[in-house]
Design a protein around this motif. Structure first.
Motif, PDB file in Angstrom:
ATOM      1  N   VAL A 187       0.848  -1.200   0.000  1.00  0.00           N
ATOM      2  CA  VAL A 187       0.000   0.000   0.000  1.00  0.00           C
ATOM      3  C   VAL A 187       0.879   1.243   0.000  1.00  0.00           C
ATOM      4  O   VAL A 187       0.608   2.215  -0.712  1.00  0.00           O
ATOM      5  N   GLY A 188       1.964   1.210   0.758  1.00  0.00           N
ATOM      6  CA  GLY A 188       2.904   2.328   0.770  1.00  0.00           C
ATOM      7  C   GLY A 188       3.479   2.594  -0.616  1.00  0.00           C
ATOM      8  O   GLY A 188       3.612   3.754  -1.029  1.00  0.00           O
ATOM      9  N   LEU A 189       3.804   1.533  -1.348  1.00  0.00           N
ATOM     10  CA  LEU A 189       4.315   1.695  -2.717  1.00  0.00           C
ATOM     11  C   LEU A 189       3.285   2.385  -3.604  1.00  0.00           C
ATOM     12  O   LEU A 189       3.609   3.289  -4.371  1.00  0.00           O
ATOM     13  N   VAL A 190       2.037   1.941  -3.497  1.00  0.00           N
ATOM     14  CA  VAL A 190       0.974   2.512  -4.332  1.00  0.00           C
ATOM     15  C   VAL A 190       0.723   3.977  -3.957  1.00  0.00           C
ATOM     16  O   VAL A 190       0.585   4.830  -4.834  1.00  0.00           O
ATOM     17  N   LEU A 191       0.673   4.270  -2.669  1.00  0.00           N
ATOM     18  CA  LEU A 191       0.359   5.628  -2.227  1.00  0.00           C
ATOM     19  C   LEU A 191       1.460   6.632  -2.539  1.00  0.00           C
ATOM     20  O   LEU A 191       1.179   7.818  -2.727  1.00  0.00           O
ATOM     21  N   THR A 192       2.704   6.182  -2.614  1.00  0.00           N
ATOM     22  CA  THR A 192       3.802   7.103  -2.893  1.00  0.00           C
ATOM     23  C   THR A 192       4.198   7.132  -4.367  1.00  0.00           C
ATOM     24  O   THR A 192       5.037   7.941  -4.761  1.00  0.00           O
ATOM     25  N   ALA A 193       3.594   6.281  -5.182  1.00  0.00           N
ATOM     26  CA  ALA A 193       3.952   6.205  -6.603  1.00  0.00           C
ATOM     27  C   ALA A 193       3.496   7.459  -7.354  1.00  0.00           C
ATOM     28  O   ALA A 193       2.447   8.034  -7.060  1.00  0.00           O
ATOM     29  N   THR A 194       4.290   7.851  -8.316  1.00  0.00           N
ATOM     30  CA  THR A 194       3.959   8.955  -9.204  1.00  0.00           C
ATOM     31  C   THR A 194       3.558   8.428 -10.577  1.00  0.00           C
ATOM     32  O   THR A 194       2.677   8.972 -11.224  1.00  0.00           O
ATOM     33  N   TYR A 195       4.217   7.343 -10.984  1.00  0.00           N
ATOM     34  CA  TYR A 195       3.998   6.780 -12.311  1.00  0.00           C
ATOM     35  C   TYR A 195       3.295   5.431 -12.213  1.00  0.00           C
ATOM     36  O   TYR A 195       3.424   4.716 -11.222  1.00  0.00           O
ATOM     37  N   LEU A 196       2.564   5.111 -13.258  1.00  0.00           N
ATOM     38  CA  LEU A 196       1.770   3.889 -13.312  1.00  0.00           C
ATOM     39  C   LEU A 196       2.616   2.649 -13.052  1.00  0.00           C
ATOM     40  O   LEU A 196       2.230   1.780 -12.283  1.00  0.00           O
ATOM     41  N   HIS A 197       3.781   2.543 -13.680  1.00  0.00           N
ATOM     42  CA  HIS A 197       4.594   1.340 -13.511  1.00  0.00           C
ATOM     43  C   HIS A 197       5.102   1.186 -12.078  1.00  0.00           C
ATOM     44  O   HIS A 197       5.319   0.076 -11.612  1.00  0.00           O
ATOM     45  N   GLU A 198       5.279   2.291 -11.348  1.00  0.00           N
ATOM     46  CA  GLU A 198       5.722   2.210  -9.957  1.00  0.00           C
ATOM     47  C   GLU A 198       4.639   1.566  -9.087  1.00  0.00           C
ATOM     48  O   GLU A 198       4.926   0.710  -8.251  1.00  0.00           O
ATOM     49  N   ALA A 199       3.395   1.971  -9.293  1.00  0.00           N
ATOM     50  CA  ALA A 199       2.290   1.387  -8.519  1.00  0.00           C
ATOM     51  C   ALA A 199       2.025  -0.047  -8.951  1.00  0.00           C
ATOM     52  O   ALA A 199       1.724  -0.905  -8.123  1.00  0.00           O
ATOM     53  N   ALA A 200       2.163  -0.313 -10.239  1.00  0.00           N
ATOM     54  CA  ALA A 200       1.916  -1.662 -10.755  1.00  0.00           C
ATOM     55  C   ALA A 200       2.892  -2.674 -10.158  1.00  0.00           C
ATOM     56  O   ALA A 200       2.554  -3.848  -9.996  1.00  0.00           O
ATOM     57  N   ALA A 201       4.087  -2.218  -9.797  1.00  0.00           N
ATOM     58  CA  ALA A 201       5.079  -3.118  -9.195  1.00  0.00           C
ATOM     59  C   ALA A 201       4.561  -3.731  -7.896  1.00  0.00           C
ATOM     60  O   ALA A 201       4.996  -4.810  -7.506  1.00  0.00           O
ATOM     61  N   ALA A 202       3.613  -3.079  -7.251  1.00  0.00           N
ATOM     62  CA  ALA A 202       3.063  -3.586  -5.984  1.00  0.00           C
ATOM     63  C   ALA A 202       2.116  -4.762  -6.187  1.00  0.00           C
ATOM     64  O   ALA A 202       1.794  -5.464  -5.231  1.00  0.00           O
ATOM     65  N   VAL A 203       1.654  -4.994  -7.416  1.00  0.00           N
ATOM     66  CA  VAL A 203       0.683  -6.065  -7.652  1.00  0.00           C
ATOM     67  C   VAL A 203       1.082  -7.054  -8.737  1.00  0.00           C
ATOM     68  O   VAL A 203       0.413  -8.066  -8.924  1.00  0.00           O
TER      69      VAL A 203
END
Length: 122
Positions: A39-55
Protein backbone atom coordinates in the motif's frame (compact mmCIF):
# COMPACT_ATOMS: atom_id res chain seq x y z
CA UNK A 1 11.07 2.57 -18.61
CA UNK A 2 12.16 2.50 -22.23
CA UNK A 3 9.87 3.52 -25.04
CA UNK A 4 8.97 7.11 -24.32
CA UNK A 5 7.28 9.08 -21.57
CA UNK A 6 5.99 7.18 -18.58
CA UNK A 7 2.24 7.35 -17.90
CA UNK A 8 1.47 9.19 -14.68
CA UNK A 9 -0.59 7.42 -12.05
CA UNK A 10 -4.20 8.61 -11.98
CA UNK A 11 -6.39 8.45 -8.87
CA UNK A 12 -8.58 5.78 -10.52
CA UNK A 13 -5.45 3.67 -11.12
CA UNK A 14 -4.39 4.10 -7.49
CA UNK A 15 -7.82 3.01 -6.23
CA UNK A 16 -7.82 -0.06 -8.45
CA UNK A 17 -4.39 -1.16 -7.21
CA UNK A 18 -5.45 -0.63 -3.58
CA UNK A 19 -8.60 -2.65 -4.20
CA UNK A 20 -6.53 -5.51 -5.64
CA UNK A 21 -4.29 -5.47 -2.59
CA UNK A 22 -7.29 -5.55 -0.24
CA UNK A 23 -8.69 -8.56 -2.13
CA UNK A 24 -5.43 -10.50 -1.84
CA UNK A 25 -5.16 -9.64 1.85
CA UNK A 26 -8.76 -10.77 2.45
CA UNK A 27 -7.99 -14.09 0.73
CA UNK A 28 -4.97 -14.54 3.01
CA UNK A 29 -2.46 -14.38 0.14
CA UNK A 30 -0.50 -11.58 1.80
CA UNK A 31 -0.15 -10.74 5.48
CA UNK A 32 -0.72 -7.35 7.12
CA UNK A 33 2.95 -6.38 6.98
CA UNK A 34 3.13 -7.14 3.27
CA UNK A 35 -0.16 -5.29 2.71
CA UNK A 36 1.25 -2.21 4.48
CA UNK A 37 4.45 -2.34 2.40
CA UNK A 38 2.58 -2.66 -0.90
CA UNK A 39 0.00 0.00 0.00
CA UNK A 40 2.90 2.33 0.77
CA UNK A 41 4.31 1.69 -2.72
CA UNK A 42 0.97 2.51 -4.33
CA UNK A 43 0.36 5.63 -2.23
CA UNK A 44 3.80 7.10 -2.89
CA UNK A 45 3.95 6.20 -6.60
CA UNK A 46 3.96 8.96 -9.20
CA UNK A 47 4.00 6.78 -12.31
CA UNK A 48 1.77 3.89 -13.31
CA UNK A 49 4.59 1.34 -13.51
CA UNK A 50 5.72 2.21 -9.96
CA UNK A 51 2.29 1.39 -8.52
CA UNK A 52 1.92 -1.66 -10.76
CA UNK A 53 5.08 -3.12 -9.20
CA UNK A 54 3.06 -3.59 -5.98
CA UNK A 55 0.68 -6.06 -7.65
CA UNK A 56 2.46 -7.65 -10.64
CA UNK A 57 3.47 -10.80 -8.73
CA UNK A 58 -0.05 -11.38 -7.38
CA UNK A 59 -2.20 -13.75 -9.41
CA UNK A 60 -5.97 -13.78 -9.64
CA UNK A 61 -6.94 -17.09 -8.02
CA UNK A 62 -10.57 -17.14 -9.16
CA UNK A 63 -10.55 -16.41 -12.89
CA UNK A 64 -14.35 -16.44 -13.02
CA UNK A 65 -14.31 -13.22 -10.96
CA UNK A 66 -12.94 -11.29 -13.93
CA UNK A 67 -15.82 -11.07 -16.38
CA UNK A 68 -14.85 -9.97 -19.88
CA UNK A 69 -15.72 -6.44 -20.90
CA UNK A 70 -18.54 -6.60 -23.51
CA UNK A 71 -17.11 -3.54 -25.32
CA UNK A 72 -13.76 -5.29 -25.62
CA UNK A 73 -15.42 -8.37 -27.12
CA UNK A 74 -17.18 -6.27 -29.76
CA UNK A 75 -13.95 -4.61 -30.88
CA UNK A 76 -12.15 -7.93 -31.31
CA UNK A 77 -8.53 -8.79 -30.56
CA UNK A 78 -8.82 -7.06 -27.18
CA UNK A 79 -8.56 -3.62 -28.76
CA UNK A 80 -9.43 -0.50 -26.81
CA UNK A 81 -9.47 3.17 -27.75
CA UNK A 82 -7.67 4.14 -24.53
CA UNK A 83 -6.08 2.18 -21.68
CA UNK A 84 -8.31 1.49 -18.69
CA UNK A 85 -7.38 2.51 -15.17
CA UNK A 86 -4.81 0.14 -13.77
CA UNK A 87 -3.59 -1.33 -17.05
CA UNK A 88 0.18 -1.60 -17.24
CA UNK A 89 1.95 -0.50 -20.43
CA UNK A 90 4.51 -2.79 -22.01
CA UNK A 91 7.29 -1.95 -24.44
CA UNK A 92 5.62 -4.21 -27.01
CA UNK A 93 4.31 -2.45 -30.12
CA UNK A 94 3.11 -3.67 -33.52
CA UNK A 95 1.49 -2.32 -36.65
CA UNK A 96 -2.14 -3.38 -37.08
CA UNK A 97 -2.27 -5.09 -40.49
CA UNK A 98 -5.77 -3.77 -41.21
CA UNK A 99 -5.59 -0.13 -40.10
CA UNK A 100 -1.78 0.25 -40.29
CA UNK A 101 -1.95 2.03 -36.90
CA UNK A 102 0.87 1.43 -34.42
CA UNK A 103 -0.60 -0.37 -31.40
CA UNK A 104 0.84 -0.67 -27.90
CA UNK A 105 0.18 -3.68 -25.72
CA UNK A 106 -1.17 -3.07 -22.19
CA UNK A 107 -1.68 -5.73 -19.49
CA UNK A 108 -4.58 -5.80 -17.05
CA UNK A 109 -3.01 -6.96 -13.74
CA UNK A 110 -6.37 -8.30 -12.54
CA UNK A 111 -6.65 -11.11 -15.09
CA UNK A 112 -3.35 -10.75 -17.02
CA UNK A 113 -5.31 -10.07 -20.22
CA UNK A 114 -3.57 -8.23 -23.05
CA UNK A 115 -5.08 -5.15 -24.66
CA UNK A 116 -4.09 -3.35 -27.85
CA UNK A 117 -4.37 0.44 -27.71
CA UNK A 118 -3.36 2.91 -30.44
CA UNK A 119 0.10 4.21 -29.53
CA UNK A 120 -0.01 7.95 -28.95
CA UNK A 121 3.78 8.16 -29.12
CA UNK A 122 4.05 6.75 -32.67
Amino acid sequence: MAGGPRPRLREADRERFLSLLREHFARGEIDSGELDRRVGLVLTATYLHEAAAAVTDLQLTDTSAAAPDPARLRRGHAEAATPAAGWIPTDERFRDPTTRAVMRVWIDPVDQSRHHVPDQEA
